[in-house]
Design an enzyme around this catalytic site. Sequence first.
Site, PDB file in Angstrom:
ATOM      1  N   HIS A 123      -3.788   2.772   0.098  1.00  0.00           N
ATOM      2  CA  HIS A 123      -2.442   2.692   0.666  1.00  0.00           C
ATOM      3  C   HIS A 123      -1.455   2.784  -0.506  1.00  0.00           C
ATOM      4  O   HIS A 123      -1.748   2.336  -1.609  1.00  0.00           O
ATOM      5  CB  HIS A 123      -2.333   1.329   1.361  1.00  0.00           C
ATOM      6  CG  HIS A 123      -1.095   1.113   2.172  1.00  0.00           C
ATOM      7  ND1 HIS A 123       0.124   0.795   1.617  1.00  0.00           N
ATOM      8  CD2 HIS A 123      -0.901   1.146   3.515  1.00  0.00           C
ATOM      9  CE1 HIS A 123       1.018   0.633   2.594  1.00  0.00           C
ATOM     10  NE2 HIS A 123       0.421   0.854   3.748  1.00  0.00           N
ATOM     11  N   ASP A 200      -7.877  -5.012  -1.708  1.00  0.00           N
ATOM     12  CA  ASP A 200      -6.816  -4.935  -0.712  1.00  0.00           C
ATOM     13  C   ASP A 200      -7.474  -5.211   0.640  1.00  0.00           C
ATOM     14  O   ASP A 200      -8.157  -4.365   1.204  1.00  0.00           O
ATOM     15  CB  ASP A 200      -6.180  -3.538  -0.750  1.00  0.00           C
ATOM     16  CG  ASP A 200      -5.177  -3.326   0.375  1.00  0.00           C
ATOM     17  OD1 ASP A 200      -5.096  -4.177   1.277  1.00  0.00           O
ATOM     18  OD2 ASP A 200      -4.490  -2.287   0.354  1.00  0.00           O
ATOM     19  N   GLN A 203      -6.715  -4.575   5.827  1.00  0.00           N
ATOM     20  CA  GLN A 203      -7.377  -4.125   7.052  1.00  0.00           C
ATOM     21  C   GLN A 203      -8.733  -4.779   7.275  1.00  0.00           C
ATOM     22  O   GLN A 203      -9.317  -4.622   8.342  1.00  0.00           O
ATOM     23  CB  GLN A 203      -7.568  -2.599   7.028  1.00  0.00           C
ATOM     24  CG  GLN A 203      -6.288  -1.813   7.000  1.00  0.00           C
ATOM     25  CD  GLN A 203      -5.455  -1.982   8.265  1.00  0.00           C
ATOM     26  OE1 GLN A 203      -5.977  -2.305   9.333  1.00  0.00           O
ATOM     27  NE2 GLN A 203      -4.157  -1.768   8.152  1.00  0.00           N
ATOM     28  N   LYS A 226      -1.205  -8.668  10.233  1.00  0.00           N
ATOM     29  CA  LYS A 226      -2.318  -7.848  10.731  1.00  0.00           C
ATOM     30  C   LYS A 226      -3.451  -8.745  11.227  1.00  0.00           C
ATOM     31  O   LYS A 226      -4.521  -8.271  11.586  1.00  0.00           O
ATOM     32  CB  LYS A 226      -2.820  -6.920   9.627  1.00  0.00           C
ATOM     33  CG  LYS A 226      -1.761  -5.897   9.196  1.00  0.00           C
ATOM     34  CD  LYS A 226      -2.283  -4.986   8.118  1.00  0.00           C
ATOM     35  CE  LYS A 226      -1.203  -4.238   7.382  1.00  0.00           C
ATOM     36  NZ  LYS A 226      -0.661  -3.079   8.097  1.00  0.00           N
ATOM     37  N   CYS A 364       0.983   6.024   5.026  1.00  0.00           N
ATOM     38  CA  CYS A 364       1.187   5.553   3.651  1.00  0.00           C
ATOM     39  C   CYS A 364      -0.016   5.849   2.762  1.00  0.00           C
ATOM     40  O   CYS A 364      -0.345   5.077   1.857  1.00  0.00           O
ATOM     41  CB  CYS A 364       1.501   4.056   3.597  1.00  0.00           C
ATOM     42  SG  CYS A 364       3.001   3.601   4.436  1.00  0.00           S
TER      43      CYS A 364
HETATM   44  C1  PLP Z   1      -4.751  -0.999   3.508  1.00  0.00           C
HETATM   45  C2  PLP Z   1      -3.352  -1.536   3.455  1.00  0.00           C
HETATM   46  N1  PLP Z   1      -2.859  -1.981   2.300  1.00  0.00           N
HETATM   47  C3  PLP Z   1      -1.624  -2.484   2.209  1.00  0.00           C
HETATM   48  C4  PLP Z   1      -0.782  -2.544   3.295  1.00  0.00           C
HETATM   49  C5  PLP Z   1       0.590  -3.093   3.141  1.00  0.00           C
HETATM   50  O1  PLP Z   1       0.751  -4.270   3.869  1.00  0.00           O
HETATM   51  P1  PLP Z   1       2.170  -4.930   4.049  1.00  0.00           P
HETATM   52  O2  PLP Z   1       3.079  -3.836   4.530  1.00  0.00           O
HETATM   53  O3  PLP Z   1       1.957  -5.991   5.076  1.00  0.00           O
HETATM   54  O4  PLP Z   1       2.595  -5.453   2.728  1.00  0.00           O
HETATM   55  C6  PLP Z   1      -1.242  -2.069   4.516  1.00  0.00           C
HETATM   56  C7  PLP Z   1      -0.359  -2.074   5.692  1.00  0.00           C
HETATM   57  O5  PLP Z   1      -0.167  -1.107   6.360  1.00  0.00           O
HETATM   58  C8  PLP Z   1      -2.557  -1.554   4.597  1.00  0.00           C
HETATM   59  O6  PLP Z   1      -3.040  -1.099   5.757  1.00  0.00           O
END
Ligand code: PLP
Lengths: 407, 143
Positions: A123, A200, A203, A226, A364
């Site tokens: 991401h 990370d 998910q 999430k 993203c």
């Molecule tokens: C794999 C992953 N990393 C990071 C993020 C970023 O999370 P947040 O927007 O809650 O900071 C997301 C959210 O879409 C994600 O799916």
Amino acid sequence: MSLNIDQIRGLFPVLHQEVHGKPLIYFDNAATTQKPQSVLDALSNYYGRDNSNIHRGAHALADRATQYYEETREAVREFVGAKEAAEIIFTKGTTESINLVAQTFGRKFIGKDDEIVISTMEHHSNIVPWQMLCEEKGAVLKIIPINDAGEIHFGEFEKLLSPKTKLVSIVHASNALGTINPVRKVIDAAHAVGARVLLDGAQSTSHLEINVQDLDCDFLAFSAHKLYGPTGLGVLYGKREILEAMPPFLGGGEMIKEVTFEKTTYNEIPFKFEAGTPNIADVIAFKSALDFIKQYGKPAIKAHEDALLAHANETMKPIRGFIPVGTAEEKVSVLSFNINGMHSFDVGQMLDAKGIAVRTGHHCTQPLMKRFGIEGTVRASFAVYNTKSEVDKMAEGLAQIARFKNK
Amino acid sequence: MSSIKDIQEEIVSEFEILGDDKESTVFYIMELGGSLGKFPENERKEENIIKGCQSKVWLIADDVDGKVHYQADSNTDITKGLISLLIRVLNNRSPEEILNAELNFINRIGMGSIIGSQRSNGLSAMIKQMKLYAFAFQTKQNA
Ligand SMILES: Cc1ncc(COP(=O)(O)O)c(C=O)c1O
């Protein structure tokens, strides 16, 4: 244990509505999950009963709020299997958690010509903070390649590792593809060259049982929203010895031990990293979300979601022009796809018109889309409250949409 | 040729027939996208892309005997449909007419709730660019 999904759906007020005159089918859970009534109640109880600033007040409300706030920290500790609650830091979300590590650990321990390893499927929030750090420090970003199914090349990953590698920062489960990465092996290989590992977990935490001590990861970042919890709240887990060695992130109240104009000494972890009045209400309500997950158990939740994904794969496959994107062996409940000849946005709008909420676009993960030579995908992602009949409705809808272009 | 006002009335009544059903509306807009003329391949370049749209939109304009002739394209069918509506209203008119045009059909057919607020911003960007072309031709014609 098999779950009573009807009963679970009853706990989520938002699911019981129509959009565009059709019953809502919410398949955008990888973006954010819906919240059970218990989380909404916790929010309103906090503001209606306990609202006060924590850790400093000498009165009943402050004591109560502080106690609830710290109870969530303990619940998060248990949720990820950390050794102690002090290793749990509350942030705004995964994004802030990763930036925190980049700006503190990264600035102190990563220097010129050092290397940071990430994967092709990250991401943007696990790419950009490292690019910023590399630019500042003259460090180098290395990328683990993936195969056409959307799985990392483990052999290529191992080749990237060397004593120069200071950090491996990798997504546990991909938001765009659903791929579950073999993080256990990744962590062991990284540690063998002395590198630290950040996972990370944005998910993965809602689907997979996670024990940071078993995994031996150095950091884990994730977002409450999430996980059936409130927005604007996240967690950074870090091993005590590393957190203690890291300089603070933001300066201000809460994070200090003593301030004089000559020199300030910093508070202990986790408070060292929680400057200012934190997001008290959402932290407190997050406990209800964790209780919700605990009540049913992740294995049962994952089994249900896996069944939905398998059913979706089966029902979508015969649709003319259906192109799945991301076909890894190990996946969380994410179905990413395109319809031949159609832009993902058009498909998403047509599904929306049928009351079906999905995500469209690059999710993203632009470098990942580029790897697949596409602009984006349509992504349906399932949570505990979704049903097979909802999946069937999406399959029917998609078949009709696909006929529009694939006559 | 009907006036800008008349064509807008026509569009509004076409959408009224579709009623509140978002599904038929979206399908209809996508069908309209198919009616958009072919866009010259050599004009499909960065400088003809309109900024502020989420989808890619290419727009060019020519001065044909004092009237503005627009050609546009997009990578999404829905956007193509929206462009085709704008072109239907504004194409082959004098710069003055285009600059003075009050485009109320978009609000009247409730486009915001059909395509979402971000896409509506994109639509405004498209209109602005169309008017900019008209303004440039007007300036040239008066020079
Ligand atoms: C794999 C992953 N990393 C990071 C993020 C970023 O999370 P947040 O927007 O809650 O900071 C997301 C959210 O879409 C994600 O799916």
